[in-house]
Design a protein around this motif. Structure first.
Motif, PDB file in Angstrom:
ATOM      1  N   ASP A 106     -47.144  20.813  26.747  1.00 49.93           N
ATOM      2  CA  ASP A 106     -45.999  20.523  25.877  1.00 49.93           C
ATOM      3  C   ASP A 106     -45.643  21.718  24.989  1.00 49.93           C
ATOM      4  OD1 ASP A 106     -43.938  18.884  24.987  1.00 49.93           O
ATOM      5  OD2 ASP A 106     -45.087  18.173  23.260  1.00 49.93           O
ATOM      6  N   ASP A 107     -45.652  22.925  25.578  1.00 46.41           N
ATOM      7  CA  ASP A 107     -45.267  24.133  24.841  1.00 46.41           C
ATOM      8  C   ASP A 107     -43.755  24.308  24.974  1.00 46.41           C
ATOM      9  OD1 ASP A 107     -44.873  26.615  23.726  1.00 46.41           O
ATOM     10  OD2 ASP A 107     -46.652  27.517  24.641  1.00 46.41           O
ATOM     11  N   ARG A 108     -43.015  23.678  24.078  1.00 49.63           N
ATOM     12  CA  ARG A 108     -41.561  23.651  24.204  1.00 49.63           C
ATOM     13  C   ARG A 108     -40.924  25.008  23.927  1.00 49.63           C
ATOM     14  NH1 ARG A 108     -40.567  17.846  21.056  1.00 49.63           N
ATOM     15  NH2 ARG A 108     -42.233  16.734  22.169  1.00 49.63           N
ATOM     16  N   GLN A 109     -41.507  25.773  23.019  1.00 52.92           N
ATOM     17  CA  GLN A 109     -40.957  27.106  22.766  1.00 52.92           C
ATOM     18  C   GLN A 109     -41.075  27.979  24.015  1.00 52.92           C
ATOM     19  OE1 GLN A 109     -41.189  29.102  18.798  1.00 52.92           O
ATOM     20  NE2 GLN A 109     -42.954  27.754  18.514  1.00 52.92           N
ATOM     21  N   PHE A 110     -42.222  27.880  24.694  1.00 48.89           N
ATOM     22  CA  PHE A 110     -42.389  28.703  25.895  1.00 48.89           C
ATOM     23  C   PHE A 110     -41.465  28.220  27.010  1.00 48.89           C
ATOM     24  CE2 PHE A 110     -44.287  30.209  29.828  1.00 48.89           C
ATOM     25  CZ  PHE A 110     -44.497  31.546  29.509  1.00 48.89           C
ATOM     26  N   MET A 111     -41.295  26.907  27.135  1.00 51.26           N
ATOM     27  CA  MET A 111     -40.342  26.399  28.117  1.00 51.26           C
ATOM     28  C   MET A 111     -38.938  26.936  27.825  1.00 51.26           C
ATOM     29  SD  MET A 111     -41.627  22.442  28.509  1.00 51.26           S
ATOM     30  CE  MET A 111     -40.416  22.027  29.754  1.00 51.26           C
ATOM     31  N   ALA A 112     -38.578  27.001  26.548  1.00 51.08           N
ATOM     32  CA  ALA A 112     -37.278  27.572  26.167  1.00 51.08           C
ATOM     33  C   ALA A 112     -37.194  29.036  26.581  1.00 51.08           C
ATOM     34  CB  ALA A 112     -37.072  27.425  24.663  1.00 51.08           C
ATOM     35  N   ASN A 113     -38.302  29.762  26.434  1.00 46.39           N
ATOM     36  CA  ASN A 113     -38.327  31.171  26.807  1.00 46.39           C
ATOM     37  C   ASN A 113     -38.096  31.341  28.315  1.00 46.39           C
ATOM     38  OD1 ASN A 113     -38.765  33.964  26.624  1.00 46.39           O
ATOM     39  ND2 ASN A 113     -40.960  33.738  26.938  1.00 46.39           N
ATOM     40  N   VAL A 114     -38.767  30.514  29.122  1.00 43.63           N
ATOM     41  CA  VAL A 114     -38.602  30.610  30.580  1.00 43.63           C
ATOM     42  C   VAL A 114     -37.162  30.271  30.972  1.00 43.63           C
ATOM     43  CG1 VAL A 114     -39.355  29.709  32.808  1.00 43.63           C
ATOM     44  CG2 VAL A 114     -41.029  30.056  30.984  1.00 43.63           C
ATOM     45  N   LEU A 115     -36.613  29.213  30.374  1.00 44.39           N
ATOM     46  CA  LEU A 115     -35.221  28.854  30.666  1.00 44.39           C
ATOM     47  C   LEU A 115     -34.265  29.972  30.255  1.00 44.39           C
ATOM     48  CD1 LEU A 115     -35.409  25.136  29.532  1.00 44.39           C
ATOM     49  CD2 LEU A 115     -34.866  25.912  31.853  1.00 44.39           C
ATOM     50  N   ALA A 116     -34.596  30.694  29.172  1.00 46.18           N
ATOM     51  CA  ALA A 116     -33.772  31.836  28.758  1.00 46.18           C
ATOM     52  C   ALA A 116     -33.830  32.943  29.802  1.00 46.18           C
ATOM     53  CB  ALA A 116     -34.237  32.355  27.401  1.00 46.18           C
ATOM     54  N   CYS A 117     -34.996  33.150  30.414  1.00 48.15           N
ATOM     55  CA  CYS A 117     -35.107  34.134  31.506  1.00 48.15           C
ATOM     56  C   CYS A 117     -34.225  33.720  32.681  1.00 48.15           C
ATOM     57  CB  CYS A 117     -36.556  34.246  31.970  1.00 48.15           C
ATOM     58  SG  CYS A 117     -37.680  35.018  30.797  1.00 48.15           S
ATOM     59  N   MET A 118     -34.244  32.431  33.001  1.00 50.04           N
ATOM     60  CA  MET A 118     -33.427  31.937  34.106  1.00 50.04           C
ATOM     61  C   MET A 118     -31.939  32.042  33.775  1.00 50.04           C
ATOM     62  SD  MET A 118     -35.836  28.669  35.138  1.00 50.04           S
ATOM     63  CE  MET A 118     -35.216  28.361  36.791  1.00 50.04           C
ATOM     64  N   SER A 119     -31.603  31.884  32.500  1.00 45.37           N
ATOM     65  CA  SER A 119     -30.216  32.060  32.079  1.00 45.37           C
ATOM     66  C   SER A 119     -29.775  33.510  32.273  1.00 45.37           C
ATOM     67  CB  SER A 119     -30.061  31.657  30.607  1.00 45.37           C
ATOM     68  OG  SER A 119     -28.761  31.946  30.134  1.00 45.37           O
ATOM     69  N   LEU A 120     -30.631  34.452  31.888  1.00 48.72           N
ATOM     70  CA  LEU A 120     -30.293  35.861  32.073  1.00 48.72           C
ATOM     71  C   LEU A 120     -30.118  36.174  33.560  1.00 48.72           C
ATOM     72  CD1 LEU A 120     -29.903  38.617  30.699  1.00 48.72           C
ATOM     73  CD2 LEU A 120     -32.355  39.012  30.979  1.00 48.72           C
ATOM     74  N   GLN A 121     -30.984  35.605  34.392  1.00 49.72           N
ATOM     75  CA  GLN A 121     -30.848  35.829  35.829  1.00 49.72           C
ATOM     76  C   GLN A 121     -29.497  35.326  36.327  1.00 49.72           C
ATOM     77  OE1 GLN A 121     -34.241  35.071  38.462  1.00 49.72           O
ATOM     78  NE2 GLN A 121     -32.879  33.990  39.859  1.00 49.72           N
ATOM     79  N   GLY A 122     -29.031  34.208  35.763  1.00 48.53           N
ATOM     80  CA  GLY A 122     -27.734  33.674  36.163  1.00 48.53           C
ATOM     81  C   GLY A 122     -26.592  34.651  35.908  1.00 48.53           C
ATOM     82  N   THR A 123     -26.681  35.421  34.818  1.00 41.11           N
ATOM     83  CA  THR A 123     -25.629  36.403  34.550  1.00 41.11           C
ATOM     84  C   THR A 123     -25.654  37.522  35.576  1.00 41.11           C
ATOM     85  OG1 THR A 123     -26.963  37.758  33.024  1.00 41.11           O
ATOM     86  CG2 THR A 123     -25.771  35.898  32.078  1.00 41.11           C
ATOM     87  N   TYR A 124     -26.841  37.880  36.073  1.00 42.26           N
ATOM     88  CA  TYR A 124     -26.941  38.927  37.090  1.00 42.26           C
ATOM     89  C   TYR A 124     -26.487  38.421  38.456  1.00 42.26           C
ATOM     90  CZ  TYR A 124     -29.317  42.471  34.304  1.00 42.26           C
ATOM     91  OH  TYR A 124     -29.608  43.450  33.374  1.00 42.26           O
ATOM     92  N   GLN A 125     -26.677  37.136  38.718  1.00 40.24           N
ATOM     93  CA  GLN A 125     -26.275  36.567  40.003  1.00 40.24           C
ATOM     94  C   GLN A 125     -24.816  36.158  40.024  1.00 40.24           C
ATOM     95  OE1 GLN A 125     -29.865  33.711  40.336  1.00 40.24           O
ATOM     96  NE2 GLN A 125     -29.298  34.142  42.455  1.00 40.24           N
TER      97      GLN A 125
END
Length: 446
Positions: free
Chosen positions: A232-251
């Protein structure tokens, strides 16, 4: 077959010299050959060999007793002396474009099945048994600290050199930690192992993202989410989702990018321990998503939120280690990039330039990214000389790091430079570029 040892480049100062440009324009090869000899040390015998001409013919041209008019001969001179095609009225030569500028996205031929857990690719029973024999039966908090230290080192080396060569070691350590999770341990140790495995999975995903292997990146990012959810590390889950968001801008998937960062912010806000620095970073990723969508008002609002959260940061905040990179320099450069994505080049340029002056020189990849962004904002304002100078400075850190994302930023600038490639400063940039990146080899000449 491509040439094993292509001819060396002529000096950029010669290719940009008005006398050389004029001589090439009118195809006065007597002047061209004399300048090449005087300014580049390429003597007539070498000219003959490199251009597939006889020495006597080269001598007759230099003395003015013969002209070279046939197109195949002109092409041989362009290729043999490495004179850009447009200078002689030819099509662009194959050797002019470095391979890195035409590379496609590097996806593996088979992507993981979306319903198949990533653990399926981890060691089988035989390997697990061998590793179990070799591993220690008990772990301490000191062991966890050692794992965290190695992860910090991986991130540092990733900034300096790229993650391509690091990936086997990172994946190996991920497999090892996942194996340790199968055994029963005290809660504090088990929770620490899940956090370490989640970060290793995110780091593996990041190395694939940096290599533009997006399917593999998403698989590992998803695995990082599963691992973080276990504790239940919600901050880290937010961090991973932020990485996936950045990938979306590149794709070029801005809708996905916005959806991921919105989910990230929801996770972060549901945790009372979330720090202002984390919220600031997430707001900036939201700004990227809106800017990619062209939402000007929403982008400006998200930028304002990022700065507002950043102003609330205090020295004793319990920031997670993975967000400490988001300092004032990173805030400034990301603000500039968000404006740049919107096409607000005049606003973006001074921000990115200021951040570059502050940025650590050991962060080779970051300096390359940000320099190419600065060059693009300068080119958007028709500051061609400044843009080419900035891009030339970016080539050194770009050549020092193995990163397809860096190559992608270079390709974008190179494409944007296309209308200006006959300018002397652009010729000089291309000449420097070809000294650092291998050229595309053309078909063999019959």
């Amino acid at each position: 077959m491509p040439d094993a040892d292509p001819p060396p480049e002529l000096p950029a100062r010669l290719l940009t010299d008005p006398e050389m440009i004029n001589a090439c324009t009118v195809r006065d090869f007597a002047v061209v050959f004399r300048l090449v000899k005087a300014r580049a040390g390429v003597y007539p015998s070498m000219i003959a060999r490199r251009c597939d001409l006889t020495p006597s013919r080269v001598g007759e041209v230099i003395s003015g007793r013969r002209q070279l008019l046939h197109m195949d001969v002109v092409e041989r001179i362009a290729d043999g002396l490495r004179i850009p095609g447009h200078m002689l009225g030819l099509a662009r030569r194959s050797w002019e474009t470095p391979q890195a500028l035409v590379a496609a996205d590097r996806e593996a031929p088979h992507s993981p099945h979306p319903d198949q857990p990533e653990f399926a690719s981890l060691p089988g029973a035989d390997v697990d048994g061998i590793l179990a024999l070799a591993s220690q039966n008990s772990l301490s908090t000191a062991t966890l600290d050692a794992f965290r230290s190695s992860i910090e080192d991986y991130w540092r080396r990733d900034d300096q050199h790229g993650g391509e060569t690091l990936r086997p070691a990172i994946v190996g350590q991920l497999r090892h930690v996942v194996g340790l999770l199968k055994e029963s341990r005290p809660p504090i140790i088990q929770s620490g192992l899940y956090a370490i495995a989640a970060e290793l999975a995110r780091l593996t995903g990041w190395t694939y993202f940096d290599a533009r292997q997006y399917n593999q990146a998403r698989a590992y990012f998803t695995e990082a989410l599963h691992l973080a959810k276990e504790i239940d590390d919600r901050q880290f889950m937010a961090n991973v989702l932020a990485c996936m968001s950045l990938q979306g801008t590149y794709q070029d998937k801005p809708g996905d990018s916005l959806a991921f960062v919105t989910a990230a912010q929801d996770r972060a806000r549901s945790d009372l321990a979330t720090t202002p620095r984390v919220l600031s970073m997430l707001s900036m990723r939201e700004a990227f998503a809106h800017a990619t969508l062209g939402n000007r008002e929403s982008t400006h609002r998200a930028i304002g939120e990022a700065h507002r959260h950043f102003e609330l940061i205090r020295g004793n905040d319990p920031d997670p280690s993975w967000v400490t990179y988001f300092d004032d320099t990173k805030l400034i450069v990301d603000t500039g990039i968000a404006h740049g994505r919107l096409g607000e080049a005049a606003t973006a340029e001074p921000l990115i330039a200021d951040a570059l002056r502050r940025e650590a020189r050991t962060n080779q990849r970051g300096r390359a990214f940000h320099s190419f962004w600065l060059a693009r904002t300068q080119l958007d304002q028709d500051k061609i000389d400044q843009a080419c100078h900035t891009a030339t400075q970016a080539l050194e850190p770009a050549s020092a790091v193995a990163s397809e994302r860096v190559a992608g930023h270079l390709r974008e600038f190179y494409a944007q430079l296309a209308p200006h490639r006959t300018e002397p400063v652009a010729l000089a940039f291309e000449a420097r570029l070809r000294t650092l990146l291998p050229p595309v080899s053309g078909p063999p000449r019959p």
